[in-house]
Design an enzyme around this catalytic site. Structure first.
Site, short mmCIF file in Angstrom:
data_model
loop_
_atom_site.label_atom_id
_atom_site.label_comp_id
_atom_site.label_asym_id
_atom_site.label_seq_id
_atom_site.Cartn_x
_atom_site.Cartn_y
_atom_site.Cartn_z
N LYS A 146 0.84 -1.21 0.00
CA LYS A 146 0.00 0.00 0.00
C LYS A 146 0.87 1.26 0.00
O LYS A 146 0.71 2.15 -0.84
CB LYS A 146 -0.92 0.01 1.23
CG LYS A 146 -1.87 1.20 1.26
CD LYS A 146 -2.47 1.42 2.63
CE LYS A 146 -1.53 2.26 3.48
NZ LYS A 146 -2.14 2.74 4.73
N ASP A 157 -6.27 0.78 0.88
CA ASP A 157 -6.37 1.07 2.31
C ASP A 157 -7.74 0.60 2.82
O ASP A 157 -8.48 -0.07 2.10
CB ASP A 157 -6.15 2.55 2.58
CG ASP A 157 -7.29 3.42 2.07
OD1 ASP A 157 -8.18 2.90 1.34
OD2 ASP A 157 -7.30 4.63 2.38
#
Length: 410
Positions: A278, A296
């Site tokens: 991420k 996320d």
């Protein structure tokens, strides 16, 4: 005429001679032969249906003799015999109706109709969706065949792609100023801010990093920093001890392995302390312009609500969603989805009544659907409040967005 005794043998002819006064004139040979033949017919079914019997008396005696001579049978067989006798009623011409033939024809017709009906049912069988897989009915009762689950509501793959891309286009119109909501001026500042954003808001990070970067502007500075001093600066972000260890370790790795420069590929980025996929894609997409999907918590929640995928693992979500869009759209897609998750499609109380993509959302109705009540749930600039960046892009300000207040002022 001789009769059969219950045991099946013939009675002695002496009994016939013993009463000469009862004797009657000799019957014609044909009648005698007929009586003799009738006596031999033991089944009740044949006796009742005997053809060509013209004498009522002879027929009665033959039936009596048959009853005595026939061995005892089970009740169902007697009932069947009676039923057959009723069906074989004499016709006007003295002959019985062909009952057996009629029954056979009716049975054959019934079987044919049943076979035809069953065949038709197999041909028109439809697939049934069970749980996550689709079970397809196969002809001739073959074993069930399972295939991969289709998108929601039997939505085809092509329809899912069209719907997903339409949602992204709609969100692009709603959030033309979508951008990463972390303040940064270099790849180093962005990677550090992204690591600090774990378990807290971007706003809190943006309020904290100005002091951090003012004191430690480069990786070499932060790599040589006193951990206790860094902890004190990072305390507002939560988990400050673990985050201090991560950012100092990250800075040392950049200095020792990459000459103080942030690498521009995912393979090297994920080797750095505290950096996962991420964080790597946030840096690649926003600092280097390389496309990437940022998975996320907001992104995960929304793509499952929209039924783009049912995966829960971030890497699998990234792969599934990435397959729906061209690679060039990945970075801005992430911004659109995350912006929408923070402002309208919240985790606990989504503002469904104020959602611009409600007609395209399979999860519509999970949140507040009343437009007036839904408006009160809107956050940041959609609700008339400040955003998360202290120094937002000019496009955001031009669209009416308000910058976040510095730490300690609001």
């Amino acid at each position: 005429m001789g009769e059969q005794d219950p045991g099946g043998g013939r009675k002695s002819s002496k009994s016939t001679k013993a009463a000469p006064e009862e004797a009657t004139p000799r019957q014609p040979a044909k009648k005698a032969a007929a009586k003799k033949t009738a006596a031999k017919k033991t089944p009740a079914k044949k006796a009742a249906a005997g053809e060509g019997v013209t004498s009522g008396t002879a027929a009665g005696k033959s039936a009596t003799a048959s009853k005595k001579a026939a061995p005892k049978k089970a009740a169902p067989k007697k009932a069947a015999a009676k039923k057959a006798a009723v069906k074989k009623a004499p016709t006007a011409s003295g002959k019985t109706a062909p009952a057996k033939t009629a029954i056979k024809k009716a049975t054959a017709a019934k079987k044919a109709a049943g076979t035809k009906k069953a065949t038709g049912a197999r041909k028109t069988a439809h697939p049934e969706v069970v749980g996550e897989k689709t079970t397809v009915a196969v002809k001739d009762a073959a074993p069930a065949k399972t295939i991969a689950t289709k998108p929601p509501g039997n939505e085809s793959r092509a329809a899912l792609v069209r719907r997903a891309r339409r949602i992204d286009r709609e969100l692009a119109e709603v959030y033309p100023y979508a951008h990463p909501e972390l303040d940064f001026e270099s790849p180093f500042q962005l990677i550090v801010a992204t690591v600090l954003s774990a378990q807290t808001t971007d706003l809190r990070v943006n309020q904290t990093t100005p002091a951090l970067f003012a004191r430690y502007p480069a990786p070499e500075d932060l790599a040589a920093a006193n951990p206790e001093e860094v902890e004190e600066i990072l305390r507002p972000t939560g988990f400050f001890r673990a985050k201090t260890k991560s950012v100092i370790g990250l800075s040392k790795a950049l200095v020792e392995q990459f000459g103080g420069e942030v690498p521009d590929n995912v393979e090297d980025l994920v080797k750095l302390p505290g950096v996962g996929r991420k964080t790597a894609f946030v840096v690649l997409g926003n600092a280097f312009g390389h496309p990437g999907i940022t998975v996320d918590t907001h992104f995960q929640r929304l793509v499952r609500r929209w039924q783009w995928t049912d995966q829960t693992d971030p890497d699998k979500i990234e792969a599934a969603v990435g397959a729906l869009f061209p690679k060039s759209d990945w970075t801005m897609l992430s911004h659109h989805v995350i912006f929408h998750g923070r402002r309208i499609c919240h985790a606990r109380k989504p503002a469904c009544g104020a959602c611009p993509i409600a007609p395209l959302c399979p999860a519509y109705g999970e949140g507040e659907t009343d437009p007036e009540k839904a408006k009160k749930l809107l956050k940041y600039e959609k609700g008339g409040f400040p955003g998360q960046r202290l120094k937002p892009p000019q496009a955001y300000l031009d669209a009416g967005g308000k910058p976040a207040p510095p730490l300690g002022t609001g």
